[in-house]
Design a protein around this motif. Structure first.
Motif, PDB file in Angstrom:
ATOM      1  N   LYS A   1     -37.642 -28.874  78.343  1.00 38.76           N
ATOM      2  CA  LYS A   1     -36.195 -28.950  78.175  1.00 38.76           C
ATOM      3  C   LYS A   1     -35.751 -30.324  78.664  1.00 38.76           C
ATOM      4  CE  LYS A   1     -33.070 -25.963  78.969  1.00 38.76           C
ATOM      5  NZ  LYS A   1     -32.196 -25.339  79.977  1.00 38.76           N
TER       6      LYS A   1
ATOM      7  N   GLU B   1     -23.097 -19.494  79.189  1.00 42.41           N
ATOM      8  CA  GLU B   1     -22.213 -20.644  78.961  1.00 42.41           C
ATOM      9  C   GLU B   1     -22.978 -21.941  79.217  1.00 42.41           C
ATOM     10  OE1 GLU B   1     -18.463 -20.722  80.863  1.00 42.41           O
ATOM     11  OE2 GLU B   1     -17.807 -18.892  79.896  1.00 42.41           O
ATOM     12  N   PRO B   2     -22.659 -23.033  78.540  1.00 40.38           N
ATOM     13  CA  PRO B   2     -21.739 -23.053  77.416  1.00 40.38           C
ATOM     14  C   PRO B   2     -22.377 -22.372  76.213  1.00 40.38           C
ATOM     15  CG  PRO B   2     -22.792 -25.197  77.659  1.00 40.38           C
ATOM     16  CD  PRO B   2     -23.256 -24.359  78.797  1.00 40.38           C
TER      17      PRO B   2
ATOM     18  N   LEU C   1     -24.667 -31.044  75.222  1.00 36.27           N
ATOM     19  CA  LEU C   1     -26.025 -31.242  75.744  1.00 36.27           C
ATOM     20  C   LEU C   1     -26.836 -32.327  75.032  1.00 36.27           C
ATOM     21  CD1 LEU C   1     -27.093 -27.581  76.634  1.00 36.27           C
ATOM     22  CD2 LEU C   1     -25.860 -29.259  77.997  1.00 36.27           C
TER      23      LEU C   1
ATOM     24  N   SER D   1     -20.121 -23.028  87.878  1.00 33.59           N
ATOM     25  CA  SER D   1     -20.898 -24.166  87.357  1.00 33.59           C
ATOM     26  C   SER D   1     -19.998 -25.375  87.132  1.00 33.59           C
ATOM     27  CB  SER D   1     -21.563 -23.807  86.023  1.00 33.59           C
ATOM     28  OG  SER D   1     -22.802 -23.179  86.222  1.00 33.59           O
ATOM     29  N   THR D   2     -18.782 -25.140  86.661  1.00 29.67           N
ATOM     30  CA  THR D   2     -17.880 -26.274  86.413  1.00 29.67           C
ATOM     31  C   THR D   2     -17.510 -26.955  87.732  1.00 29.67           C
ATOM     32  OG1 THR D   2     -16.962 -24.886  84.673  1.00 29.67           O
ATOM     33  CG2 THR D   2     -15.838 -26.963  85.102  1.00 29.67           C
TER      34      THR D   2
ATOM     35  N   TYR E   1     -20.852 -28.797  88.857  1.00 33.09           N
ATOM     36  CA  TYR E   1     -21.308 -29.934  88.023  1.00 33.09           C
ATOM     37  C   TYR E   1     -20.212 -30.983  87.816  1.00 33.09           C
ATOM     38  CZ  TYR E   1     -25.789 -27.789  86.740  1.00 33.09           C
ATOM     39  OH  TYR E   1     -27.057 -27.262  86.773  1.00 33.09           O
ATOM     40  N   GLN E   2     -19.035 -30.512  87.300  1.00 33.01           N
ATOM     41  CA  GLN E   2     -17.995 -31.508  86.982  1.00 33.01           C
ATOM     42  C   GLN E   2     -17.245 -31.924  88.250  1.00 33.01           C
ATOM     43  OE1 GLN E   2     -18.752 -28.978  84.549  1.00 33.01           O
ATOM     44  NE2 GLN E   2     -19.794 -30.753  83.695  1.00 33.01           N
TER      45      GLN E   2
ATOM     46  N   ARG F   1     -15.332 -21.862  77.177  1.00 31.56           N
ATOM     47  CA  ARG F   1     -15.026 -20.694  78.037  1.00 31.56           C
ATOM     48  C   ARG F   1     -13.833 -19.892  77.483  1.00 31.56           C
ATOM     49  NH1 ARG F   1     -15.464 -22.925  83.308  1.00 31.56           N
ATOM     50  NH2 ARG F   1     -17.645 -22.653  82.742  1.00 31.56           N
TER      51      ARG F   1
ATOM     52  N   TYR G   1     -16.143 -27.799  78.242  1.00 31.59           N
ATOM     53  CA  TYR G   1     -16.612 -26.586  78.929  1.00 31.59           C
ATOM     54  C   TYR G   1     -15.528 -25.522  78.925  1.00 31.59           C
ATOM     55  CZ  TYR G   1     -21.124 -28.328  80.367  1.00 31.59           C
ATOM     56  OH  TYR G   1     -22.413 -28.779  80.333  1.00 31.59           O
TER      57      TYR G   1
ATOM     58  N   PHE H   1     -27.975 -33.182  80.814  1.00 30.75           N
ATOM     59  CA  PHE H   1     -27.888 -32.970  82.263  1.00 30.75           C
ATOM     60  C   PHE H   1     -29.240 -33.121  82.936  1.00 30.75           C
ATOM     61  CE2 PHE H   1     -23.957 -31.336  80.750  1.00 30.75           C
ATOM     62  CZ  PHE H   1     -23.065 -31.679  81.745  1.00 30.75           C
TER      63      PHE H   1
ATOM     64  N   GLU I   1     -30.756 -26.386  87.486  1.00 33.88           N
ATOM     65  CA  GLU I   1     -31.689 -26.305  86.345  1.00 33.88           C
ATOM     66  C   GLU I   1     -33.029 -25.711  86.837  1.00 33.88           C
ATOM     67  OE1 GLU I   1     -30.174 -27.837  83.663  1.00 33.88           O
ATOM     68  OE2 GLU I   1     -28.615 -28.552  85.021  1.00 33.88           O
TER      69      GLU I   1
ATOM     70  N   ARG J   1     -21.665 -26.341  72.732  1.00 37.54           N
ATOM     71  CA  ARG J   1     -22.866 -26.523  73.567  1.00 37.54           C
ATOM     72  C   ARG J   1     -23.709 -27.706  73.069  1.00 37.54           C
ATOM     73  NH1 ARG J   1     -26.227 -23.454  77.024  1.00 37.54           N
ATOM     74  NH2 ARG J   1     -28.329 -24.272  76.941  1.00 37.54           N
TER      75      ARG J   1
ATOM     76  N   ASP K   1     -24.838 -15.874  82.173  1.00 39.20           N
ATOM     77  CA  ASP K   1     -25.656 -16.944  82.726  1.00 39.20           C
ATOM     78  C   ASP K   1     -24.730 -18.172  82.786  1.00 39.20           C
ATOM     79  OD1 ASP K   1     -27.426 -19.047  83.053  1.00 39.20           O
ATOM     80  OD2 ASP K   1     -28.847 -18.350  81.542  1.00 39.20           O
ATOM     81  N   ARG K   2     -24.133 -18.404  83.929  1.00 35.95           N
ATOM     82  CA  ARG K   2     -23.142 -19.451  84.256  1.00 35.95           C
ATOM     83  C   ARG K   2     -21.718 -19.035  83.885  1.00 35.95           C
ATOM     84  NH1 ARG K   2     -25.642 -23.855  86.048  1.00 35.95           N
ATOM     85  NH2 ARG K   2     -27.590 -24.592  85.163  1.00 35.95           N
ATOM     86  N   PHE K   3     -20.789 -19.484  84.765  1.00 35.41           N
ATOM     87  CA  PHE K   3     -19.350 -19.324  84.526  1.00 35.41           C
ATOM     88  C   PHE K   3     -18.643 -20.430  85.324  1.00 35.41           C
ATOM     89  CE2 PHE K   3     -15.293 -16.767  84.538  1.00 35.41           C
ATOM     90  CZ  PHE K   3     -15.155 -16.699  83.163  1.00 35.41           C
TER      91      PHE K   3
HETATM   92  P1  TMP Z   1     -28.092 -24.137  80.867  1.00 33.46           P
HETATM   93  O1  TMP Z   1     -29.192 -25.144  80.863  1.00 33.46           O
HETATM   94  O2  TMP Z   1     -28.071 -23.280  82.096  1.00 33.46           O
HETATM   95  O3  TMP Z   1     -27.971 -23.372  79.612  1.00 33.46           O
HETATM   96  O4  TMP Z   1     -26.701 -24.961  81.006  1.00 33.46           O
HETATM   97  C1  TMP Z   1     -26.440 -26.074  80.265  1.00 33.46           C
HETATM   98  C2  TMP Z   1     -25.990 -27.215  81.126  1.00 33.46           C
HETATM   99  O5  TMP Z   1     -24.556 -27.238  81.221  1.00 33.46           O
HETATM  100  C3  TMP Z   1     -26.521 -27.209  82.547  1.00 33.46           C
HETATM  101  O6  TMP Z   1     -27.070 -28.486  82.803  1.00 33.46           O
HETATM  102  C4  TMP Z   1     -25.305 -27.022  83.403  1.00 33.46           C
HETATM  103  C5  TMP Z   1     -24.183 -27.537  82.552  1.00 33.46           C
HETATM  104  N1  TMP Z   1     -22.866 -26.937  82.826  1.00 33.46           N
HETATM  105  C6  TMP Z   1     -21.846 -27.728  83.357  1.00 33.46           C
HETATM  106  O7  TMP Z   1     -22.059 -28.904  83.634  1.00 33.46           O
HETATM  107  N2  TMP Z   1     -20.617 -27.164  83.542  1.00 33.46           N
HETATM  108  C7  TMP Z   1     -20.335 -25.865  83.212  1.00 33.46           C
HETATM  109  O8  TMP Z   1     -19.196 -25.404  83.382  1.00 33.46           O
HETATM  110  C8  TMP Z   1     -21.403 -25.059  82.662  1.00 33.46           C
HETATM  111  C9  TMP Z   1     -21.128 -23.643  82.270  1.00 33.46           C
HETATM  112  C10 TMP Z   1     -22.637 -25.635  82.487  1.00 33.46           C
END
Ligand code: TMP
Length: 207
Positions: free
Chosen positions: A152, A41-42, A56, A101-102, A105-106, A75, A71, A156, A14, A52, A96-98
């Motif tokens: 923000k 994404e998402p 969130l 990130s999963t 994060y997951q 996708r 997620y 997360f 972040e 999304r 911006d993310r693919f």
């Molecule tokens: P963003 O703030 O970059 O728009 O992303 C939204 C949140 O989603 C960010 O905290 C990261 C999280 N995320 C996951 O946990 N897994 C994923 O696969 C993706 C794409 C985002």
């Protein structure tokens, strides 16, 4: 479509400045007469945008498997509705993310077994990998501070600092396993300095 040329992703914790850098890179490539699409994404589609919101909203207490599937639902739609059709028309796609990130994060942070994510990935987006990924790396507390300035606070951002440190470590570990695709960029510096490094990589790789 392994390592699809023209498919670029930005990843990072972040507040690492992914969206800003994605836009700047898009401008540079447009200046070189490429058709460029920036997406994220998402989200990235109407359905993805609704998913999304679910993902969130801070009041949604979510099971980790539900989270993972959402997620991947986002996708699946994003790839089929937006990314793949654009690539077929030779448009450069910057997301911006693919999937990294999963995994970060997951997988690394939430603690889901990485084999579950790999299996799901093989079903939903087989062989759909960016050919180039910029990992914008920086200190977690500094990133979160930047985001708080931008007011923000999603589900997360409300996670504790250990969670975000696991995300960062996860990203760095993924990058060390795939250094050819993933370029780690020090994102603690100014927007201009970070952008300069990104352009240098593009210059070298994309003659
Ligand atoms: P963003 O703030 O970059 O728009 O992303 C939204 C949140 O989603 C960010 O905290 C990261 C999280 N995320 C996951 O946990 N897994 C994923 O696969 C993706 C794409 C985002």
């Amino acid at each position: 479509m392994p390592g699809v040329k023209g498919f670029i992703s930005f990843e990072g914790i972040e507040g690492s400045g992914k969206s800003t850098q994605a836009k700047l890179l898009a401008e540079v490539l447009r200046g070189r007469r490429h058709q460029v699409l920036t997406t994220f994404e998402p989200g990235g589609t109407r359905i993805g945008q609704k998913i999304r919101t679910l993902l969130l909203e801070p009041q949604n207490h979510m099971d980790p498997i539900t989270e993972l599937l959402l997620y991947y639902a986002s996708r699946a739609q994003h790839v089929r509705e937006v990314i793949y059709p654009a690539l077929l028309k030779n448009t450069v796609v910057i997301t911006d993310r693919f999937t990294d990130s999963t995994v970060a994060y997951q997988g690394y942070a939430r603690g889901l077994d990485l084999s579950i994510i790999t299996a799901l990935n093989d079903i939903v987006v087989p062989d759909m990998k960016p050919f180039l990924t910029f990992l914008l790396d920086m200190d977690v507390e500094e990133g979160l501070r930047r985001n708080r300035h931008a007011q923000k606070e999603d589900r997360f951002e409300l996670e504790n600092i250990e969670f975000h440190n696991r995300v960062r470590k996860g990203f760095l570990s993924i990058a060390s396993e795939d250094p050819e695709r993933i370029k780690v960029i020090d994102a603690s510096r100014s927007t201009e300095e970070v952008s300069k490094d990104i352009n240098k990589v593009i210059e070298e790789l994309w003659r």
